[in-house]
Design a protein around this motif. Sequence first.
Motif, PDB file in Angstrom:
ATOM      1  N   GLN A 148       0.843  -1.195   0.000  1.00 25.67           N
ATOM      2  CA  GLN A 148       0.000   0.000   0.000  1.00 25.67           C
ATOM      3  C   GLN A 148       0.879   1.245   0.000  1.00 25.67           C
ATOM      4  O   GLN A 148       1.869   1.317   0.720  1.00 25.67           O
ATOM      5  CB  GLN A 148      -0.889   0.022   1.254  1.00 25.67           C
ATOM      6  N   PRO A 149       0.562   2.264  -0.818  1.00 29.23           N
ATOM      7  CA  PRO A 149       1.334   3.506  -0.791  1.00 29.23           C
ATOM      8  C   PRO A 149       1.186   4.213   0.545  1.00 29.23           C
ATOM      9  O   PRO A 149       0.125   4.168   1.167  1.00 29.23           O
ATOM     10  CB  PRO A 149       0.730   4.327  -1.939  1.00 29.23           C
ATOM     11  N   LYS A 150       2.257   4.848   0.993  1.00 30.34           N
ATOM     12  CA  LYS A 150       2.256   5.508   2.296  1.00 30.34           C
ATOM     13  C   LYS A 150       2.692   6.951   2.131  1.00 30.34           C
ATOM     14  O   LYS A 150       3.427   7.296   1.205  1.00 30.34           O
ATOM     15  CB  LYS A 150       3.202   4.788   3.267  1.00 30.34           C
ATOM     16  N   GLY A 151       2.234   7.794   3.077  1.00 24.63           N
ATOM     17  CA  GLY A 151       2.684   9.180   3.126  1.00 24.63           C
ATOM     18  C   GLY A 151       2.448   9.928   1.832  1.00 24.63           C
ATOM     19  O   GLY A 151       1.345   9.933   1.267  1.00 24.63           O
ATOM     20  N   MET A 152       3.511  10.555   1.332  1.00 25.29           N
ATOM     21  CA  MET A 152       3.414  11.338   0.117  1.00 25.29           C
ATOM     22  C   MET A 152       3.051  10.479  -1.082  1.00 25.29           C
ATOM     23  O   MET A 152       2.332  10.914  -1.991  1.00 25.29           O
ATOM     24  CB  MET A 152       4.742  12.053  -0.133  1.00 25.29           C
ATOM     25  N   ASP A 153       3.523   9.218  -1.097  1.00 28.57           N
ATOM     26  CA  ASP A 153       3.184   8.323  -2.210  1.00 28.57           C
ATOM     27  C   ASP A 153       1.677   8.091  -2.278  1.00 28.57           C
ATOM     28  O   ASP A 153       1.114   7.975  -3.374  1.00 28.57           O
ATOM     29  CB  ASP A 153       3.911   6.985  -2.053  1.00 28.57           C
ATOM     30  N   MET A 154       1.027   8.015  -1.114  1.00 29.28           N
ATOM     31  CA  MET A 154      -0.425   7.811  -1.101  1.00 29.28           C
ATOM     32  C   MET A 154      -1.140   9.007  -1.717  1.00 29.28           C
ATOM     33  O   MET A 154      -2.097   8.846  -2.481  1.00 29.28           O
ATOM     34  CB  MET A 154      -0.911   7.582   0.329  1.00 29.28           C
ATOM     35  N   LEU A 155      -0.676  10.227  -1.409  1.00 30.29           N
ATOM     36  CA  LEU A 155      -1.291  11.415  -1.995  1.00 30.29           C
ATOM     37  C   LEU A 155      -1.036  11.479  -3.494  1.00 30.29           C
ATOM     38  O   LEU A 155      -1.923  11.816  -4.281  1.00 30.29           O
ATOM     39  CB  LEU A 155      -0.739  12.667  -1.306  1.00 30.29           C
ATOM     40  N   LEU A 156       0.195  11.148  -3.901  1.00 30.75           N
ATOM     41  CA  LEU A 156       0.527  11.205  -5.330  1.00 30.75           C
ATOM     42  C   LEU A 156      -0.232  10.153  -6.129  1.00 30.75           C
ATOM     43  O   LEU A 156      -0.524  10.358  -7.313  1.00 30.75           O
ATOM     44  CB  LEU A 156       2.031  11.025  -5.524  1.00 30.75           C
ATOM     45  N   SER A 157      -0.562   9.016  -5.493  1.00 28.45           N
ATOM     46  CA  SER A 157      -1.249   7.950  -6.223  1.00 28.45           C
ATOM     47  C   SER A 157      -2.675   8.337  -6.588  1.00 28.45           C
ATOM     48  O   SER A 157      -3.299   7.676  -7.429  1.00 28.45           O
ATOM     49  CB  SER A 157      -1.264   6.666  -5.389  1.00 28.45           C
ATOM     50  N   ILE A 158      -3.210   9.398  -5.949  1.00 25.55           N
ATOM     51  CA  ILE A 158      -4.566   9.837  -6.289  1.00 25.55           C
ATOM     52  C   ILE A 158      -4.610  10.387  -7.708  1.00 25.55           C
ATOM     53  O   ILE A 158      -5.642  10.307  -8.386  1.00 25.55           O
ATOM     54  CB  ILE A 158      -5.046  10.892  -5.273  1.00 25.55           C
ATOM     55  N   SER A 168      -9.199  -0.080 -14.066  1.00 25.42           N
ATOM     56  CA  SER A 168      -9.197  -1.541 -14.048  1.00 25.42           C
ATOM     57  C   SER A 168      -8.924  -2.117 -12.669  1.00 25.42           C
ATOM     58  O   SER A 168      -8.977  -3.327 -12.475  1.00 25.42           O
ATOM     59  CB  SER A 168      -8.140  -2.077 -15.026  1.00 25.42           C
ATOM     60  N   ASN A 169      -8.622  -1.254 -11.698  1.00 24.13           N
ATOM     61  CA  ASN A 169      -8.240  -1.733 -10.367  1.00 24.13           C
ATOM     62  C   ASN A 169      -9.131  -1.089  -9.320  1.00 24.13           C
ATOM     63  O   ASN A 169      -9.054   0.112  -9.090  1.00 24.13           O
ATOM     64  CB  ASN A 169      -6.765  -1.389 -10.103  1.00 24.13           C
ATOM     65  N   ASN A 170      -9.991  -1.890  -8.687  1.00 15.78           N
ATOM     66  CA  ASN A 170     -10.904  -1.351  -7.687  1.00 15.78           C
ATOM     67  C   ASN A 170     -10.184  -0.703  -6.520  1.00 15.78           C
ATOM     68  O   ASN A 170     -10.709   0.188  -5.865  1.00 15.78           O
ATOM     69  CB  ASN A 170     -11.817  -2.471  -7.159  1.00 15.78           C
ATOM     70  N   ALA A 171      -8.954  -1.171  -6.227  1.00 14.31           N
ATOM     71  CA  ALA A 171      -8.224  -0.631  -5.092  1.00 14.31           C
ATOM     72  C   ALA A 171      -7.751   0.797  -5.342  1.00 14.31           C
ATOM     73  O   ALA A 171      -7.391   1.503  -4.409  1.00 14.31           O
ATOM     74  CB  ALA A 171      -7.036  -1.528  -4.759  1.00 14.31           C
ATOM     75  N   ASN A 172      -7.736   1.244  -6.606  1.00 16.81           N
ATOM     76  CA  ASN A 172      -7.264   2.588  -6.934  1.00 16.81           C
ATOM     77  C   ASN A 172      -8.402   3.424  -7.501  1.00 16.81           C
ATOM     78  O   ASN A 172      -8.198   4.221  -8.425  1.00 16.81           O
ATOM     79  CB  ASN A 172      -6.096   2.501  -7.928  1.00 16.81           C
ATOM     80  N   ILE A 173      -9.588   3.235  -6.940  1.00 16.27           N
ATOM     81  CA  ILE A 173     -10.769   3.911  -7.472  1.00 16.27           C
ATOM     82  C   ILE A 173     -10.711   5.412  -7.227  1.00 16.27           C
ATOM     83  O   ILE A 173     -11.337   6.196  -7.949  1.00 16.27           O
ATOM     84  CB  ILE A 173     -12.040   3.287  -6.861  1.00 16.27           C
ATOM     85  N   LEU A 174      -9.935   5.857  -6.211  1.00 18.60           N
ATOM     86  CA  LEU A 174      -9.790   7.290  -5.968  1.00 18.60           C
ATOM     87  C   LEU A 174      -9.167   7.992  -7.160  1.00 18.60           C
ATOM     88  O   LEU A 174      -9.511   9.137  -7.469  1.00 18.60           O
ATOM     89  CB  LEU A 174      -8.937   7.527  -4.717  1.00 18.60           C
ATOM     90  N   ALA A 175      -8.237   7.312  -7.830  1.00 22.45           N
ATOM     91  CA  ALA A 175      -7.594   7.907  -8.998  1.00 22.45           C
ATOM     92  C   ALA A 175      -8.611   8.115 -10.123  1.00 22.45           C
ATOM     93  O   ALA A 175      -8.597   9.140 -10.808  1.00 22.45           O
ATOM     94  CB  ALA A 175      -6.435   7.031  -9.472  1.00 22.45           C
ATOM     95  N   LEU A 176      -9.497   7.149 -10.316  1.00 23.69           N
ATOM     96  CA  LEU A 176     -10.540   7.296 -11.327  1.00 23.69           C
ATOM     97  C   LEU A 176     -11.460   8.455 -10.978  1.00 23.69           C
ATOM     98  O   LEU A 176     -11.848   9.248 -11.850  1.00 23.69           O
ATOM     99  CB  LEU A 176     -11.334   5.998 -11.450  1.00 23.69           C
ATOM    100  N   MET A 177     -11.802   8.597  -9.700  1.00 33.55           N
ATOM    101  CA  MET A 177     -12.686   9.686  -9.298  1.00 33.55           C
ATOM    102  C   MET A 177     -12.001  11.044  -9.475  1.00 33.55           C
ATOM    103  O   MET A 177     -12.657  12.028  -9.820  1.00 33.55           O
ATOM    104  CB  MET A 177     -13.136   9.484  -7.849  1.00 33.55           C
ATOM    105  N   PHE A 178     -10.690  11.087  -9.243  1.00 35.12           N
ATOM    106  CA  PHE A 178      -9.974  12.341  -9.469  1.00 35.12           C
ATOM    107  C   PHE A 178     -10.039  12.738 -10.940  1.00 35.12           C
ATOM    108  O   PHE A 178     -10.279  13.910 -11.269  1.00 35.12           O
ATOM    109  CB  PHE A 178      -8.512  12.205  -9.034  1.00 35.12           C
TER     110      PHE A 178
END
Length: 437
Positions: A148-158, A168-178
């Motif tokens: 799982q991305p942590k810290g700044m990586d978690m924010l950048l992964s959005i 294609s990845n339900n775990a990264n649905i925040l990126a799709l919403m962005f």
Amino acid sequence: MTEPTRGTRAAMPLHWKIAIGFVVGLGLGLFVHYGIGADAEWVQALTRYATTPFSQLFLSLIFMLIVPLLFSALVVGVSEMGDIGALGRIGWRTLAWTILLSGLAVLLGLVMVNLFKPGAGVDPALAQQLLTEGAERAQAIVRDSTQQPKGMDMLLSIVPQNVIGAASNNANILALMFFALMFGVGLVLTQTPQTAVLKRGIEGLFEISMTLIGLVIRLAPYAVFCFMFNLAVLFGWDLLLRLGQFVLVVVGALVIHMVVTYSLALRLVAGWSPLAFFRGVQEAMLMAFSTASSNATLPTALRVADDNLKLPKKVSRFVLTIGATANQNGTALFEGVTVIFLAQFFNVDLSLGQQVMVMLVCILGGIGTAGVPSGSLPVVALICAMVGVPPEGIGLVLGVNHFLDMCRTTVNVAGDLGIAALVSRGESDSGPDIAAA
């Protein structure tokens, strides 16, 4: 003028069908578990080849349509606001309520788990048995938590580098919403005949998605029957009773947060009758409890917001699509209680500062957790590792996790609809018909 045909009856509402499927599945499953036994060959064959595949097929059909629904609902919701000022106002109010209610949820959970100390009363023999039985799955969850991305990586992964990959990845649905959020902003800022046509096309995509999901939802009573039958046949009530203190603390905190915190906010801030609100959202809450997935409940929540609560569509589509992943009060509460519970079991004394850090990380975890069944377990393992609690201890709660997942998803979905009602106050068409005191 033709008279209505005598003897015809109105169709039973869907939520009643779901409730019947829920009760029948639970009752039949408990009867089989205690009267026949889950080890019987025909019972194992029934769950392996009938009830489990059907329930998985139902969720797969919902998840298949979630990406176009999320994208189109969020884009249309943003574009219908008409200007960036309205988007900023609604967006900031949504964020503020999300952080406030998540913070109150985690704080309530931490107070209750420190007050009742359920981790100190677990039978060591039972704990060792549960840890052994869940060792393999617990190790997989711990491995997943390290990815799982942590810290700044978690924010950048959005912010996705590849939108198709994010979708294609339900775990990264925040990126799709962005991306959908930015796309909607682009539609608002680009007022041309071409973008008007594009907007109507995306509205058509939303309508098609809702129509197809409406067809799938007709299977919900049978899927709910399968969900509850499988749960009752495999586990019965034994494990819930043996880990009763932990289960009661989690469920009690969830009930208090939903009934007291949400009700006070709705009454004092938005002028809603809590009884009328919960009556209006009961179908979405029942679907959430049955599927244990905020994403799978999103179509029902959108329909409930439109038909029962009469919320402005521009608000409900924005808040509910964002909230399916980013507003998970119940999940944040569960994560905090579970971390402290495991710390108590392993005799790890967490200072006040460490518990405050757990609270803050749980709020962020509630925002970033995937809205799928058991999506919070890797986050729990990650937080445990951060504060020195053995993350493999997650195996201790795996047996009761699905039931607790159902409970916290219910609170998540009720919270999404509650925030939509709070944000709707003062917006156009925000006066709900059923909200009179």
